[in-house]
Design an enzyme around this catalytic site. Sequence first.
Site, PDB file in Angstrom:
ATOM      1  N   SER A 162      87.153  -1.621  42.887  1.00 22.02           N
ATOM      2  CA  SER A 162      86.489  -1.310  41.239  1.00 22.02           C
ATOM      3  C   SER A 162      85.940  -3.584  41.329  1.00 22.02           C
ATOM      4  O   SER A 162      86.742  -4.271  41.622  1.00 22.02           O
ATOM      5  CB  SER A 162      87.699  -1.455  40.485  1.00 22.02           C
ATOM      6  OG  SER A 162      88.635   0.193  40.368  1.00 22.02           O
ATOM      7  N   HIS A 221      94.964   9.157  49.427  1.00 24.42           N
ATOM      8  CA  HIS A 221      94.982   9.919  50.618  1.00 24.42           C
ATOM      9  C   HIS A 221      94.406  10.068  51.693  1.00 24.42           C
ATOM     10  O   HIS A 221      93.979  10.573  52.854  1.00 24.42           O
ATOM     11  CB  HIS A 221      95.082  11.090  49.199  1.00 24.42           C
ATOM     12  CG  HIS A 221      93.257  11.448  49.132  1.00 24.42           C
ATOM     13  ND1 HIS A 221      92.941  12.476  48.709  1.00 24.42           N
ATOM     14  CD2 HIS A 221      92.634  10.438  48.854  1.00 24.42           C
ATOM     15  CE1 HIS A 221      91.754  12.003  47.917  1.00 24.42           C
ATOM     16  NE2 HIS A 221      91.071  10.900  48.530  1.00 24.42           N
TER      17      HIS A 221
HETATM   18  N1  SAH Z   1      92.203  -0.459  43.555  1.00 25.70           N
HETATM   19  C1  SAH Z   1      90.298   0.619  44.439  1.00 25.70           C
HETATM   20  C2  SAH Z   1      89.952   1.905  43.655  1.00 25.70           C
HETATM   21  C3  SAH Z   1      89.815   2.293  45.374  1.00 25.70           C
HETATM   22  S1  SAH Z   1      88.620   3.561  44.939  1.00 25.70           S
HETATM   23  C4  SAH Z   1      90.389  -0.641  44.641  1.00 25.70           C
HETATM   24  O1  SAH Z   1      89.803  -1.420  43.476  1.00 25.70           O
HETATM   25  O2  SAH Z   1      90.100  -0.845  45.760  1.00 25.70           O
HETATM   26  C5  SAH Z   1      89.638   4.770  44.124  1.00 25.70           C
HETATM   27  C6  SAH Z   1      90.164   5.223  45.572  1.00 25.70           C
HETATM   28  O3  SAH Z   1      91.006   6.494  45.105  1.00 25.70           O
HETATM   29  C7  SAH Z   1      89.740   5.254  46.804  1.00 25.70           C
HETATM   30  O4  SAH Z   1      89.943   4.458  47.457  1.00 25.70           O
HETATM   31  C8  SAH Z   1      89.779   7.085  47.338  1.00 25.70           C
HETATM   32  O5  SAH Z   1      90.083   7.237  48.650  1.00 25.70           O
HETATM   33  C9  SAH Z   1      91.648   7.221  46.316  1.00 25.70           C
HETATM   34  N2  SAH Z   1      92.104   8.943  45.382  1.00 25.70           N
HETATM   35  C10 SAH Z   1      90.726   9.398  45.584  1.00 25.70           C
HETATM   36  N3  SAH Z   1      91.460  10.493  44.958  1.00 25.70           N
HETATM   37  C11 SAH Z   1      93.036  10.221  45.581  1.00 25.70           C
HETATM   38  C12 SAH Z   1      94.128  11.159  45.662  1.00 25.70           C
HETATM   39  N4  SAH Z   1      94.466  12.540  44.965  1.00 25.70           N
HETATM   40  N5  SAH Z   1      95.521  10.815  45.681  1.00 25.70           N
HETATM   41  C13 SAH Z   1      95.896   9.151  46.617  1.00 25.70           C
HETATM   42  N6  SAH Z   1      94.255   8.320  46.325  1.00 25.70           N
HETATM   43  C14 SAH Z   1      93.146   9.628  46.326  1.00 25.70           C
END
Ligand code: SAH
Length: 236
Positions: A60, A116
């Site tokens: 993000s 995940h």
């Molecule tokens: N806070 C992180 C955001 C990553 S983007 C950063 O700034 O690096 C969102 C993330 O959510 C992705 O890595 C994706 O794999 C994860 N995600 C999506 N659905 C999910 C789920 N059901 N359970 C766990 N993680 C999930």
Amino acid sequence: MAWYCSGSTNTELVENLFKGGLIKDVRVKDAMLGVDRAHYSPSRPYSDSPQPIGHGATISAPHMHGHACEYLIDYLGAGSRVLDIGSGSGYLTHVLANLVTGPGTPDQGQVIGIDHITELVDLAKTNMEKSQDGRQLLESGKVKFIKADGRLGWKEGAPYDAIHVGAAAETLHPVLIEQLRAPGRLFIPVESESDGSMLGRMGGQYIWVVDKREDGSVHKEKVFQVSYVPLTDAPR
Ligand code: SAH
């Protein structure tokens, strides 16, 4: 706004976010100064914009990480327990750990990062191992990265003082509220449900801040519009 707040170094980026009023809390600023985004963002680490990290995920934008910490700050003290769902790059997990783990505090805080996608769980660990304090956080168990479906939270570590969700949920999952301590706070982007009208269909995602108060009562507030990748089923 975002463009003006970028920097050519980590310090410059964070100082610009602070000067621009995108980060207001000095504790959040210090926690962000303590984590080099270059360890977590493969491209343009000091730009105030989201960057791809592979597997359809993004790290993000820095101002969003700042906002998330600020909304949660009252629940992030030394010794607090935090769940970071959709931990992706692991950057925010590290910043949150800086906020809840004081060196030598007997009552140690812990941050659990959940994703995940196995490769992203591994990536977060590899990123955190790039710095000495990151290695210490992992070795001491103050930070743990776990592969799981974040929509279910992580019951084993509950209750949490703060839960951050880094991907947009379809609904405000009640199980996450159950896993909050009283008092505790949940920060979660949620897809707004269409009511079938023209306006409803425009929908969009909004951050919801959900408080569980000391008496167990739950208060929900829709705070601002955002654009996150969705919280989904794990890819096969
Ligand atoms: N806070 C992180 C955001 C990553 S983007 C950063 O700034 O690096 C969102 C993330 O959510 C992705 O890595 C994706 O794999 C994860 N995600 C999506 N659905 C999910 C789920 N059901 N359970 C766990 N993680 C999930």
